[in-house]
Motif scaffolding. Structure first.
Motif, PDB file in Angstrom:
ATOM      1  N   ASP A 133      -6.295  12.669  -2.790  1.00  0.00           N
ATOM      2  CA  ASP A 133      -5.067  12.150  -3.415  1.00  0.00           C
ATOM      3  C   ASP A 133      -3.837  12.789  -2.800  1.00  0.00           C
ATOM      4  OD1 ASP A 133      -6.748  10.762  -5.041  1.00  0.00           O
ATOM      5  OD2 ASP A 133      -6.467  12.044  -6.796  1.00  0.00           O
ATOM      6  N   ASN A 139       0.812  -1.218   0.000  1.00  0.00           N
ATOM      7  CA  ASN A 139       0.000   0.000   0.000  1.00  0.00           C
ATOM      8  C   ASN A 139       0.847   1.271   0.000  1.00  0.00           C
ATOM      9  OD1 ASN A 139      -2.567   1.090  -0.224  1.00  0.00           O
ATOM     10  ND2 ASN A 139      -2.755   1.409   1.981  1.00  0.00           N
ATOM     11  N   ASN A 162     -12.376  10.734   0.373  1.00  0.00           N
ATOM     12  CA  ASN A 162     -11.006  10.425  -0.033  1.00  0.00           C
ATOM     13  C   ASN A 162     -10.339  11.618  -0.699  1.00  0.00           C
ATOM     14  OD1 ASN A 162     -11.342   7.831   0.899  1.00  0.00           O
ATOM     15  ND2 ASN A 162     -11.620   6.920  -1.127  1.00  0.00           N
ATOM     16  N   LYS A 190      -1.077   8.180  -4.465  1.00  0.00           N
ATOM     17  CA  LYS A 190      -1.869   7.436  -3.476  1.00  0.00           C
ATOM     18  C   LYS A 190      -3.233   8.114  -3.368  1.00  0.00           C
ATOM     19  CE  LYS A 190      -1.556   5.391   1.126  1.00  0.00           C
ATOM     20  NZ  LYS A 190      -1.895   4.052   0.623  1.00  0.00           N
ATOM     21  N   ASP A 191      -4.286   7.358  -3.671  1.00  0.00           N
ATOM     22  CA  ASP A 191      -5.616   7.956  -3.778  1.00  0.00           C
ATOM     23  C   ASP A 191      -6.605   7.434  -2.750  1.00  0.00           C
ATOM     24  OD1 ASP A 191      -6.030   5.414  -4.677  1.00  0.00           O
ATOM     25  OD2 ASP A 191      -6.672   5.986  -6.703  1.00  0.00           O
ATOM     26  N   ASP A 192      -6.116   6.752  -1.700  1.00  0.00           N
ATOM     27  CA  ASP A 192      -7.041   6.198  -0.721  1.00  0.00           C
ATOM     28  C   ASP A 192      -6.906   6.833   0.662  1.00  0.00           C
ATOM     29  OD1 ASP A 192      -4.569   5.169  -0.144  1.00  0.00           O
ATOM     30  OD2 ASP A 192      -5.204   3.075  -0.042  1.00  0.00           O
ATOM     31  N   SER A 239      -8.018   9.597   3.470  1.00  0.00           N
ATOM     32  CA  SER A 239      -9.367  10.081   3.764  1.00  0.00           C
ATOM     33  C   SER A 239      -9.353  11.121   4.882  1.00  0.00           C
ATOM     34  CB  SER A 239     -10.282   8.916   4.147  1.00  0.00           C
ATOM     35  OG  SER A 239      -9.835   8.297   5.337  1.00  0.00           O
TER      36      SER A 239
END
Length: 218
Positions: free
Chosen positions: A109, A48, A107, A88-90, A92
């Motif tokens: 980025d 991740n 979410n 990284k786009d997850d 939040s």
């Protein structure tokens, strides 16, 4: 073992120099596209990190070429900028109502670039398949002098930022495959693809595409 093999190739090069018929010294420079690939497998300690994408860079330096007939061996020392883009786009952040209670999240980025300033030492075997066209292959040692990061984004306060790749190993080793053309007796162009063989930081390997011009001074 890979370093031992690299030393063996250097010794073969020295032996070939003693019997070579043609010798050339020159300079070369070019641009590259580089990225990391995820080699962490099922090790969740290193998962991740985000999505790796190509970033532009350059290389420049000198070479020593020697050959006999259609075969040539070329040793190079190059200064290079390479690395990767990371997206990284997850990540939040919470959304609260008027009473201060969290009702949902959204979410966002985070993107950044990894810049690795490196010294490259390729040893390339070349075979001319026609009068000007050649194929080449060989090992490459990479000595990473410095790694730094740049980004136009921010991680929000309270967000865990351990996914950012701030530190890294100082050595890489891999294989180059390429194709090129001798335009004139002194000017050549080549395209190479590099694949790193070492798993760096227990999670990544390198891929580099490079297009260069060579000029034989002597």
């Amino acid at each position: 073992m890979k370093i031992r093999n690299f030393v063996s190739i250097v010794l073969m090069l020295i032996n070939f120099i003693a019997s070579g018929q043609e010798h050339h010294i020159g300079i070369k420079a070019g641009g590259n596209l580089a990225k990391f690939t995820d080699a962490s497998g099922n090790d969740y300690r290193y998962r991740n990190r985000g999505d790796f994408q190509f970033k532009p860079g350059f290389s420049a330096g000198a070479f020593y070429n020697l050959g006999s007939g259609n075969y040539q061996l070329q040793a190079e020392a190059l200064f290079s900028l390479q690395g990767t883009q990371v997206s990284k786009d997850d990540l939040s952040y919470p959304i609260f109502n008027n009473n201060g209670d969290q009702v949902s999240s959204s979410n966002y980025d985070y993107k950044y670039e990894v810049h690795e300033w490196s010294i490259l030492v390729p040893l390339m075997s070349r075979i001319f398949v026609t009068k000007g066209l050649f194929l080449e292959a060989g090992p490459q040692a990479t000595f990473i002098l410095e790694r730094n990061l740049t980004s136009d984004y921010q991680v929000l306060e309270g967000e865990n930022d351990r996914f950012i790749m701030r530190d890294g190993d100082s050595f890489d080793f891999g294989i180059n495959l390429g194709i090129g053309h001798q335009i004139t007796p002194s000017l050549l162009v080549d395209f190479r693809a590099y694949a790193g063989l070492l798993k760096r930081e227990n999670e990544i390997k390198s891929i580099i595409l490079n297009l260069s011009l060579e000029y034989r001074i002597w």
